[in-house]
Write an enzyme that holds these catalytic residues in place. Structure first.
Site, PDB file in Angstrom:
ATOM      1  N   ASP A  59      -2.973   6.237  -3.280  1.00 55.79           N
ATOM      2  CA  ASP A  59      -1.759   5.635  -2.716  1.00 55.79           C
ATOM      3  C   ASP A  59      -1.229   4.491  -3.574  1.00 55.79           C
ATOM      4  OD1 ASP A  59      -3.748   3.786  -2.175  1.00 55.79           O
ATOM      5  OD2 ASP A  59      -2.814   3.130  -0.316  1.00 55.79           O
ATOM      6  N   LYS A  81     -11.653  -0.280   0.298  1.00 54.73           N
ATOM      7  CA  LYS A  81     -11.742   1.160   0.126  1.00 54.73           C
ATOM      8  C   LYS A  81     -11.269   1.474  -1.283  1.00 54.73           C
ATOM      9  CE  LYS A  81      -7.404   2.097   2.641  1.00 54.73           C
ATOM     10  NZ  LYS A  81      -7.123   0.952   3.533  1.00 54.73           N
ATOM     11  N   ASP A 128      -1.524   1.262  -3.768  1.00 52.09           N
ATOM     12  CA  ASP A 128      -2.407   0.250  -4.339  1.00 52.09           C
ATOM     13  C   ASP A 128      -3.780   0.794  -4.713  1.00 52.09           C
ATOM     14  OD1 ASP A 128      -2.993   0.624  -1.640  1.00 52.09           O
ATOM     15  OD2 ASP A 128      -3.794  -1.395  -1.401  1.00 52.09           O
ATOM     16  N   ASP A 140      -6.209   2.398  -3.042  1.00 51.62           N
ATOM     17  CA  ASP A 140      -7.424   2.350  -2.226  1.00 51.62           C
ATOM     18  C   ASP A 140      -7.615   3.596  -1.363  1.00 51.62           C
ATOM     19  OD1 ASP A 140      -5.361   1.707  -0.528  1.00 51.62           O
ATOM     20  OD2 ASP A 140      -6.257  -0.153   0.225  1.00 51.62           O
ATOM     21  N   ARG A 141      -6.608   4.457  -1.289  1.00 44.61           N
ATOM     22  CA  ARG A 141      -6.767   5.677  -0.489  1.00 44.61           C
ATOM     23  C   ARG A 141      -7.059   6.874  -1.373  1.00 44.61           C
ATOM     24  NH1 ARG A 141      -2.717   5.700   4.617  1.00 44.61           N
ATOM     25  NH2 ARG A 141      -3.043   3.519   5.180  1.00 44.61           N
ATOM     26  N   SER A 173       0.800  -1.220   0.000  1.00 41.81           N
ATOM     27  CA  SER A 173       0.000   0.000   0.000  1.00 41.81           C
ATOM     28  C   SER A 173       0.836   1.275   0.000  1.00 41.81           C
ATOM     29  CB  SER A 173      -0.952  -0.049   1.190  1.00 41.81           C
ATOM     30  OG  SER A 173      -1.856   1.023   1.125  1.00 41.81           O
ATOM     31  N   HIS A 174       0.708   2.062   1.082  1.00 44.90           N
ATOM     32  CA  HIS A 174       1.354   3.370   1.131  1.00 44.90           C
ATOM     33  C   HIS A 174       2.822   3.279   1.546  1.00 44.90           C
ATOM     34  CE1 HIS A 174      -0.349   2.136   4.897  1.00 44.90           C
ATOM     35  NE2 HIS A 174       0.501   2.909   5.526  1.00 44.90           N
TER      36      HIS A 174
HETATM   37  C1  VG1 Z   1      -3.296   1.896   8.371  1.00 46.73           C
HETATM   38  C2  VG1 Z   1      -4.509   2.775   8.604  1.00 46.73           C
HETATM   39  C3  VG1 Z   1      -5.774   1.959   8.470  1.00 46.73           C
HETATM   40  C4  VG1 Z   1      -5.808   1.287   7.108  1.00 46.73           C
HETATM   41  C5  VG1 Z   1      -4.544   0.461   6.913  1.00 46.73           C
HETATM   42  C6  VG1 Z   1      -4.465  -0.134   5.532  1.00 46.73           C
HETATM   43  O1  VG1 Z   1      -3.250   0.886   9.352  1.00 46.73           O
HETATM   44  O2  VG1 Z   1      -4.445   3.393   9.856  1.00 46.73           O
HETATM   45  O3  VG1 Z   1      -6.886   2.804   8.662  1.00 46.73           O
HETATM   46  O4  VG1 Z   1      -6.929   0.447   6.994  1.00 46.73           O
HETATM   47  O5  VG1 Z   1      -3.395   1.294   7.088  1.00 46.73           O
HETATM   48  O6  VG1 Z   1      -4.507   0.853   4.562  1.00 46.73           O
HETATM   49  P1  VG1 Z   1      -2.314   0.969  10.650  1.00 46.73           P
HETATM   50  O7  VG1 Z   1      -2.502  -0.334  11.344  1.00 46.73           O
HETATM   51  O8  VG1 Z   1      -0.917   1.222  10.175  1.00 46.73           O
HETATM   52  O9  VG1 Z   1      -2.811   2.134  11.436  1.00 46.73           O
HETATM   53  V1  VG1 Z   1      -3.693   0.590   3.126  1.00 46.73           V
HETATM   54  O10 VG1 Z   1      -4.021   1.829   2.116  1.00 46.73           O
HETATM   55  O11 VG1 Z   1      -2.287   0.141   3.668  1.00 46.73           O
HETATM   56  O12 VG1 Z   1      -4.295  -0.840   2.456  1.00 46.73           O
HETATM   57 CO    CO Z   2      -3.593   1.329   0.262  1.00 44.75          CO
END
Ligand code: VG1
Ligand code: CO
Length: 544
Positions: free
Chosen positions: A278, A377, A280, A282-283, A113-114
């Site tokens: 982001d 998302k 992948d 989804d953000r 992801s990010h």
């Molecule tokens: C973070 C965010 C959470 C989100 C998750 C995955 O998790 O706070 O709200 O669902 O990333 O998002 P954490 O445990 O680091 O707080 V993504 O865009 O990585 O799929």
């Molecule tokens: Co993501």
């Protein structure tokens, strides 16, 4: 081609976090590491045998290599077919769309992801169930348990496949279909939103927009939808070419990591609308001229205006937000006479509510918004929702936000992240706050009286499953809150997230700068958790 059984051994630490298993590329590269996790998925999900799997990722470093490994293993484990996004690409929401549309037995999404990408950065893998959503905890725990028992995995001896040529090929007895990663998703977006109204907005010539794909997966999706189908000017999509290292950037759409885009929205010549997604896809981050929409507000505003959007014109069944997300959506739900559910952090907790038709929209403070159109998302979906809203209301972003606050009150909101902390110190800090919780109600923190304080636990209203330890929650008089939580997506040490919310009903006080308005609460939160004394940190690394 016969399946080969390769001896292996269990690896420690393959428990999926908030969103799948995320580790450094170096960890994934250890012989057998990825294979073990994948074999554990296949062993746990019996219906994959003879079934269809979706496979794709965010295009980061190691994506293509991992796909070849997984394809050979899928063939050796008896899958009948795998649908792979061309070039190994599938955004997380597009994967969810494809899993649902073709009624497959699930999907494997390769993404961190990010988190940054590259040989020294991060990689990740997660399994999505046939509803298209991230596996719930019962499933991730079963997969994790299996990783601890494995002594072998199954694979084929076969050459790499060409992932770039569309069409079907055979791998052993299994069919591999290389599919267009964008088309199904773009069609779904077209079915929900008024592309004609959006086109008119761009045709007027007076509307300036940029979408920053941050060299991550959404580039091809945004170009097809915004530029080709809706008719935005070529170049509306910035950084649209997916790169294995995201151009050495941090593909996290927030004020800290999308600075260039934010700067383009400032001043008289600023963009009317800007957005980013982001790694992948989804953000989403939503910006207007001189205006940043906090994700918590965005969820509330989308809910309040959903009836203006074709896909939601009949109204919404309910809303859900993750616990640390501000309570702005709760008041919209109240006004609409529907329920707003409060779930733990992570999209997997929305799945049952969406499947049961209890909610239509859901979101998280971490730039995640979505609906029942898929089970993830969805960054571009949120951008299109806003664009459709701008076309329907014919008002600037800032005006829509301001009017919303005027009607519902404003939830000032900020999140302070302390990254790469010593894991022991972070755990001790949480223990310290946890010990204080029982005595807090009724006392005062600064000027704020504590109404409740707990270690958040959630019982799923659909299947009754219970998830504890989901963050420390302190509710203050007047609707303000302080929340402490440790991240479950990091790959280095621990990340402490401090979430702060401050409710202001009076429109005369809606114009303050967020950090200044929240300063007293910020100081209270730091002191209560003894952040500086315990960790030496005086300021957070990232403020959103
Ligand atoms: C973070 C965010 C959470 C989100 C998750 C995955 O998790 O706070 O709200 O669902 O990333 O998002 P954490 O445990 O680091 O707080 V993504 O865009 O990585 O799929
Ligand atoms: Co993501």
């Amino acid at each position: 081609m016969d399946a080969k059984i390769i001896a292996t051994r269990p690896f420690d630490g393959q428990r999926p976090g908030t969103s799948g298993l995320r580790k450094k590329v170096k960890v994934f590269r250890q012989p057998g590491y990825l294979e073990n996790f994948v074999q554990a998925i296949f062993d746990t999900r019996a219906d994959l045998k003879g079934g269809v799997l979706v496979l794709g990722g965010d295009g980061r470093y190691y994506n293509r290599h991992a796909i070849q490994i997984i394809l050979r293993m899928a063939a050796a484990n008896g899958m009948s077919k795998v649908l792979v996004g061309q070039g190994g690409i599938l955004s997380t929401p597009a994967a969810s769309c494809v899993i649902r549309k073709y009624r497959t037995q699930g999907g494997i999404i390769l993404s961190a992801s990010h988190n940054p990408g590259g040989p020294d950065a991060d990689f990740g893998i997660k399994f999505n169930t046939p509803n298209g959503g991230p596996a719930p905890e019962t499933v991730t725990e079963a997969i994790y348990a299996r990783t601890g028992e494995l002594d072998s995995y199954r694979t084929l001896e076969a050459a790499d496949l060409d992932l770039d040529r569309l069409g079907e090929v055979k791998l052993g007895d299994m069919t591999v279909a290389i599919i267009d990663p964008v088309a199904d998703y773009a069609d779904l977006m077209e079915s929900l939103f008024d592309f004609t109204a959006m086109r008119r907005l761009f045709d007027s010539g007076a509307f300036k927009m940029r979408f920053d794909a941050m060299h991550a997966v959404t580039g091809p999706y945004a170009i097809e939808i915004l530029e080709n189908r809706i008719g935005a000017m070529p170049g509306t999509v910035m950084n649209g070419k997916p790169l294995e290292d995201f151009g050495k950037g941090h593909p996290d759409p927030n004020l800290a990591h999308a600075k260039e885009l934010v700067a383009m929205t400032k001043g008289a010549d600023g963009l009317d609308f800007a957005a980013a997604s982001d790694g992948d896809g989804d953000r989403n981050m939503i910006l207007g001229k001189d205006c940043f929409v906090t994700p918590s507000d965005s969820l509330a505003i989308l809910a309040a205006n959903a009836h203006l959007i074709p896909g939601y014109q009949d109204g919404i069944a309910g809303i859900a937000r993750s616990m640390p997300t501000s309570q702005a959506a709760d008041r919209v739900a109240e006004a609409l006479g529907i329920t707003c559910f409060e779930t733990p952090t992570g999209w997997k907790f929305f799945g049952n509510l969406l499947d049961a038709g209890r909610i239509t929209l859901c979101g998280e403070e971490s730039f995640g918004t979505g609906s029942d159109h898929v089970r993830e998302k969805d960054g571009l979906w949120a951008v299109l929702f806003w664009l459709n809203l701008l076309a329907a209301r014919k008002q600037p972003v800032a005006r829509i936000v301001r009017e919303h606050w005027h009607g519902f009150g404003r939830n000032y909101y900020t999140r302070h992240d302390y990254e790469a902390m010593d894991a022991q110190a972070a755990g001790d800090l949480m223990d310290h706050v946890r010990r204080l919780l029982p005595d807090l109600p009724g006392t005062k923190l600064g000027d704020y009286r504590v109404e409740y304080a707990d270690d958040f636990a959630y019982t799923d209203p659909i299947d009754g499953s219970r998830s504890g330890g989901q963050g420390l929650r302190i509710g203050l008089e007047g609707g303000s809150r302080i929340i402490y939580r440790l991240s479950g997506t990091g790959t280095q040490g621990a990340t402490l997230r401090v979430y702060l919310e401050f409710f202001e009903p009076d429109a005369a006080r809606h114009n303050w700068e967020t950090q200044a308005a929240m300063r007293p609460l910020i100081l209270v939160a730091r002191e209560l958790a003894q952040i500086e004394a315990r960790t030496g940190r005086t300021e957070p690394d990232v403020i959103t």
